[in-house]
Design a protein around this motif. Structure first.
Motif, PDB file in Angstrom:
ATOM      1  N   LEU A 260      39.245  28.190  45.354  1.00 17.37           N
ATOM      2  CA  LEU A 260      40.673  28.035  45.030  1.00 17.37           C
ATOM      3  C   LEU A 260      40.862  27.409  43.646  1.00 17.37           C
ATOM      4  CD1 LEU A 260      41.993  26.982  48.527  1.00 17.37           C
ATOM      5  CD2 LEU A 260      43.012  28.763  47.104  1.00 17.37           C
ATOM      6  N   ILE A 261      40.029  26.438  43.313  1.00 18.10           N
ATOM      7  CA  ILE A 261      40.140  25.790  42.004  1.00 18.10           C
ATOM      8  C   ILE A 261      39.812  26.795  40.893  1.00 18.10           C
ATOM      9  CG2 ILE A 261      39.061  24.037  40.499  1.00 18.10           C
ATOM     10  CD1 ILE A 261      38.807  22.311  43.125  1.00 18.10           C
ATOM     11  N   ARG A 262      38.747  27.578  41.108  1.00 16.49           N
ATOM     12  CA  ARG A 262      38.351  28.537  40.061  1.00 16.49           C
ATOM     13  C   ARG A 262      39.395  29.646  39.893  1.00 16.49           C
ATOM     14  NH1 ARG A 262      32.827  31.025  39.929  1.00 16.49           N
ATOM     15  NH2 ARG A 262      33.229  31.480  42.098  1.00 16.49           N
ATOM     16  N   VAL A 263      39.913  30.148  41.000  1.00 16.39           N
ATOM     17  CA  VAL A 263      40.886  31.244  40.893  1.00 16.39           C
ATOM     18  C   VAL A 263      42.205  30.716  40.305  1.00 16.39           C
ATOM     19  CG1 VAL A 263      41.992  31.299  43.188  1.00 16.39           C
ATOM     20  CG2 VAL A 263      41.522  33.411  42.016  1.00 16.39           C
ATOM     21  N   ALA A 264      42.538  29.465  40.632  1.00 19.42           N
ATOM     22  CA  ALA A 264      43.761  28.875  40.068  1.00 19.42           C
ATOM     23  C   ALA A 264      43.637  28.752  38.553  1.00 19.42           C
ATOM     24  CB  ALA A 264      44.027  27.512  40.704  1.00 19.42           C
ATOM     25  N   GLU A 265      42.448  28.363  38.077  1.00 15.98           N
ATOM     26  CA  GLU A 265      42.207  28.262  36.624  1.00 15.98           C
ATOM     27  C   GLU A 265      42.395  29.629  35.957  1.00 15.98           C
ATOM     28  OE1 GLU A 265      38.897  24.722  36.700  1.00 15.98           O
ATOM     29  OE2 GLU A 265      38.236  26.750  36.206  1.00 15.98           O
ATOM     30  N   LEU A 266      41.799  30.630  36.609  1.00 12.64           N
ATOM     31  CA  LEU A 266      41.892  31.996  36.069  1.00 12.64           C
ATOM     32  C   LEU A 266      43.356  32.445  35.992  1.00 12.64           C
ATOM     33  CD1 LEU A 266      39.575  34.911  37.178  1.00 12.64           C
ATOM     34  CD2 LEU A 266      41.976  35.282  36.733  1.00 12.64           C
ATOM     35  N   ILE A 267      44.107  32.145  37.046  1.00 14.12           N
ATOM     36  CA  ILE A 267      45.516  32.555  37.088  1.00 14.12           C
ATOM     37  C   ILE A 267      46.317  31.842  36.001  1.00 14.12           C
ATOM     38  CG2 ILE A 267      47.629  32.399  38.493  1.00 14.12           C
ATOM     39  CD1 ILE A 267      45.729  32.929  40.962  1.00 14.12           C
ATOM     40  N   ARG A 268      46.108  30.550  35.855  1.00 13.28           N
ATOM     41  CA  ARG A 268      46.842  29.794  34.816  1.00 13.28           C
ATOM     42  C   ARG A 268      46.527  30.344  33.429  1.00 13.28           C
ATOM     43  NH1 ARG A 268      45.717  24.905  37.811  1.00 13.28           N
ATOM     44  NH2 ARG A 268      43.832  24.729  36.570  1.00 13.28           N
ATOM     45  N   ARG A 269      45.223  30.612  33.193  1.00  8.71           N
ATOM     46  CA  ARG A 269      44.792  31.127  31.887  1.00  8.71           C
ATOM     47  C   ARG A 269      45.397  32.519  31.626  1.00  8.71           C
ATOM     48  NH1 ARG A 269      39.643  30.279  32.830  1.00  8.71           N
ATOM     49  NH2 ARG A 269      39.035  32.404  33.343  1.00  8.71           N
ATOM     50  N   SER A 270      45.306  33.376  32.631  1.00  9.13           N
ATOM     51  CA  SER A 270      45.790  34.758  32.465  1.00  9.13           C
ATOM     52  C   SER A 270      47.293  34.810  32.266  1.00  9.13           C
ATOM     53  CB  SER A 270      45.428  35.586  33.702  1.00  9.13           C
ATOM     54  OG  SER A 270      44.052  35.557  33.927  1.00  9.13           O
ATOM     55  N   ALA A 271      48.005  33.869  32.903  1.00  7.15           N
ATOM     56  CA  ALA A 271      49.474  33.889  32.827  1.00  7.15           C
ATOM     57  C   ALA A 271      49.985  33.526  31.441  1.00  7.15           C
ATOM     58  CB  ALA A 271      50.061  32.948  33.874  1.00  7.15           C
ATOM     59  N   LYS A 272      49.098  33.008  30.581  1.00  8.49           N
ATOM     60  CA  LYS A 272      49.524  32.727  29.198  1.00  8.49           C
ATOM     61  C   LYS A 272      49.799  34.043  28.467  1.00  8.49           C
ATOM     62  CE  LYS A 272      47.761  28.169  28.480  1.00  8.49           C
ATOM     63  NZ  LYS A 272      46.709  27.770  29.404  1.00  8.49           N
ATOM     64  N   ASP A 273      49.071  35.095  28.842  1.00  8.65           N
ATOM     65  CA  ASP A 273      49.235  36.399  28.183  1.00  8.65           C
ATOM     66  C   ASP A 273      50.210  37.315  28.913  1.00  8.65           C
ATOM     67  OD1 ASP A 273      47.223  35.637  26.445  1.00  8.65           O
ATOM     68  OD2 ASP A 273      45.656  36.446  27.757  1.00  8.65           O
ATOM     69  N   ARG A 274      50.292  37.172  30.243  1.00 13.16           N
ATOM     70  CA  ARG A 274      51.094  38.121  31.021  1.00 13.16           C
ATOM     71  C   ARG A 274      51.556  37.459  32.318  1.00 13.16           C
ATOM     72  NH1 ARG A 274      46.083  38.760  30.489  1.00 13.16           N
ATOM     73  NH2 ARG A 274      45.996  40.517  29.088  1.00 13.16           N
ATOM     74  N   PRO A 275      52.789  37.724  32.738  1.00 13.42           N
ATOM     75  CA  PRO A 275      53.258  37.106  33.985  1.00 13.42           C
ATOM     76  C   PRO A 275      52.554  37.716  35.211  1.00 13.42           C
ATOM     77  CG  PRO A 275      54.947  38.561  33.066  1.00 13.42           C
ATOM     78  CD  PRO A 275      53.823  38.549  32.077  1.00 13.42           C
ATOM     79  N   LEU A 276      52.317  36.865  36.190  1.00 15.99           N
ATOM     80  CA  LEU A 276      51.543  37.289  37.361  1.00 15.99           C
ATOM     81  C   LEU A 276      52.294  37.025  38.663  1.00 15.99           C
ATOM     82  CD1 LEU A 276      48.058  35.651  36.643  1.00 15.99           C
ATOM     83  CD2 LEU A 276      48.596  38.054  36.460  1.00 15.99           C
ATOM     84  N   ILE A 277      52.146  37.959  39.593  1.00 14.77           N
ATOM     85  CA  ILE A 277      52.582  37.728  40.974  1.00 14.77           C
ATOM     86  C   ILE A 277      51.321  37.818  41.814  1.00 14.77           C
ATOM     87  CG2 ILE A 277      54.024  38.519  42.895  1.00 14.77           C
ATOM     88  CD1 ILE A 277      55.862  38.333  40.663  1.00 14.77           C
ATOM     89  N   VAL A 278      51.027  36.812  42.593  1.00 17.99           N
ATOM     90  CA  VAL A 278      49.827  36.847  43.440  1.00 17.99           C
ATOM     91  C   VAL A 278      50.266  36.878  44.901  1.00 17.99           C
ATOM     92  CG1 VAL A 278      47.642  35.730  43.983  1.00 17.99           C
ATOM     93  CG2 VAL A 278      48.624  35.467  41.692  1.00 17.99           C
ATOM     94  N   VAL A 279      49.847  37.928  45.597  1.00 19.03           N
ATOM     95  CA  VAL A 279      50.215  38.076  47.014  1.00 19.03           C
ATOM     96  C   VAL A 279      48.971  37.784  47.855  1.00 19.03           C
ATOM     97  CG1 VAL A 279      51.244  39.597  48.740  1.00 19.03           C
ATOM     98  CG2 VAL A 279      51.851  39.887  46.319  1.00 19.03           C
ATOM     99  N   CYS A 280      49.049  36.715  48.647  1.00 16.60           N
ATOM    100  CA  CYS A 280      47.875  36.255  49.405  1.00 16.60           C
ATOM    101  C   CYS A 280      47.818  36.890  50.791  1.00 16.60           C
ATOM    102  CB  CYS A 280      47.929  34.734  49.570  1.00 16.60           C
ATOM    103  SG  CYS A 280      47.939  33.866  47.997  1.00 16.60           S
ATOM    104  N   GLY A 281      46.617  37.300  51.194  1.00 17.84           N
ATOM    105  CA  GLY A 281      46.406  37.851  52.531  1.00 17.84           C
ATOM    106  C   GLY A 281      46.125  36.742  53.545  1.00 17.84           C
ATOM    107  N   GLY A 282      45.939  37.153  54.789  1.00 19.45           N
ATOM    108  CA  GLY A 282      45.782  36.180  55.875  1.00 19.45           C
ATOM    109  C   GLY A 282      44.340  35.933  56.302  1.00 19.45           C
ATOM    110  N   GLY A 283      43.471  36.925  56.067  1.00 17.47           N
ATOM    111  CA  GLY A 283      42.051  36.776  56.406  1.00 17.47           C
ATOM    112  C   GLY A 283      41.808  36.510  57.878  1.00 17.47           C
TER     113      GLY A 283
END
Ligand code: UTP
Length: 229
Positions: free
Chosen positions: A23-46
């Motif tokens: 979760l920490i690593r993916v959150a970092e990736l999302i924050r970094r990527s959102a600087k260039d482009r807006p993101l919507i992340v839809v989480c599954g239930g697993g």
């Protein structure tokens, strides 16, 4: 700039193995990527959603009630990811496509789960991608790519680096259980993506390099569906 919609499979997000680390690593990736482009992340239930749905079923819950259990778990998972992302993330969890659209107009990162009974979060991803005219959908899943058959059972199964939307739909319709058709992309999601002509990148969501490349629209080891470039 157009949105990127990430369908983050529940088994990817919460694999039951060092979950906070991922979760920490993916959150970092999302924050970094959102600087260039807006993101919507839809989480599954697993598997947590399957666990709850299973018990609800044994207790005689209707199909809608079972689905609602699944949706509740996807929103709990969304809440965890939201916590990991922190203040860069839209603070609420949109519960519909309308709410997601409104949230996307206010924040560069929106995290959500399911919306209504009768489909999965892949379909939600395709619906929000259609609404926002997103640049692409990234399906961060537990398989590396789409295959012609289950590679564990068929040594000669072909691995696809690219597919048309129609070819993806044919694969999903054939019900190839490479790891369950829903691991590749769900049927309704594939139909919605085809009608709105949004490309889908199917990648191993645990592989950060792959995930980042897919979000950026770069070359991936997984499967690119419907990219006309
Ligand atoms: P998932 O999107 O995780 O379903 O939602 P899935 O594809 O079956 O699970 P993975 O990809 O293998 O992890 C979990 C469940 O929640 C309900 C459905 O019952 C779904 O199976 N759900 C989810 C809905 O009814 N509506 C939604 O919008 C989302």
């Amino acid at each position: 700039m157009a949105h990127i919609v990430v369908s983050l499979g529940g088994s990817v997000l919460i694999p039951d193995d060092r979950d906070n680390h991922f979760l920490i690593r993916v959150a970092e990736l999302i924050r970094r990527s959102a600087k260039d482009r807006p993101l919507i992340v839809v989480c599954g239930g697993g598997k947590v959603s399957r666990y709850y749905i299973g018990i609800a079923k044994e207790l005689g819950a209707s199909r809608d009630e079972q689905d609602q259990m699944g949706i509740d778990v996807t929103r709990l998972n969304a809440k965890l990811l939201q916590l990991a992302i922190g203040e860069d993330c839209f603070p609420g969890i949109p519960t519909s496509i309308d709410e997601a659209e409104a949230a996307a107009s206010r924040s560069r990162i929106v995290v959500m789960g399911g919306t209504a009974p009768g489909h999965t979060t892949d379909a939600v991803s395709a619906m929000i991608a259609e609404r926002l005219k997103a640049e692409r959908i990234v399906n961060a899943t537990s398989v590396e790519a789409a295959y012609s058959a289950d590679p564990k059972k068929h040594a000669d199964a072909a691995r696809y680096s690219s597919l048309t939307h129609q070819q993806l739909l044919d694969l999903v319709n054939k019900g190839h259980h490479s790891a369950g058709p829903s691991d590749v992309f769900d049927k309704l999601g594939a139909e919605v993506a085809m009608r709105s002509n949004v490309p889908i990148y199917i990648v191993d969501g645990r592989n950060m390099q792959e995930l980042e490349a897919a979000v950026r629209g770069e070359k991936v080891k997984g499967t690119v569906v419907g990219n006309s470039q």
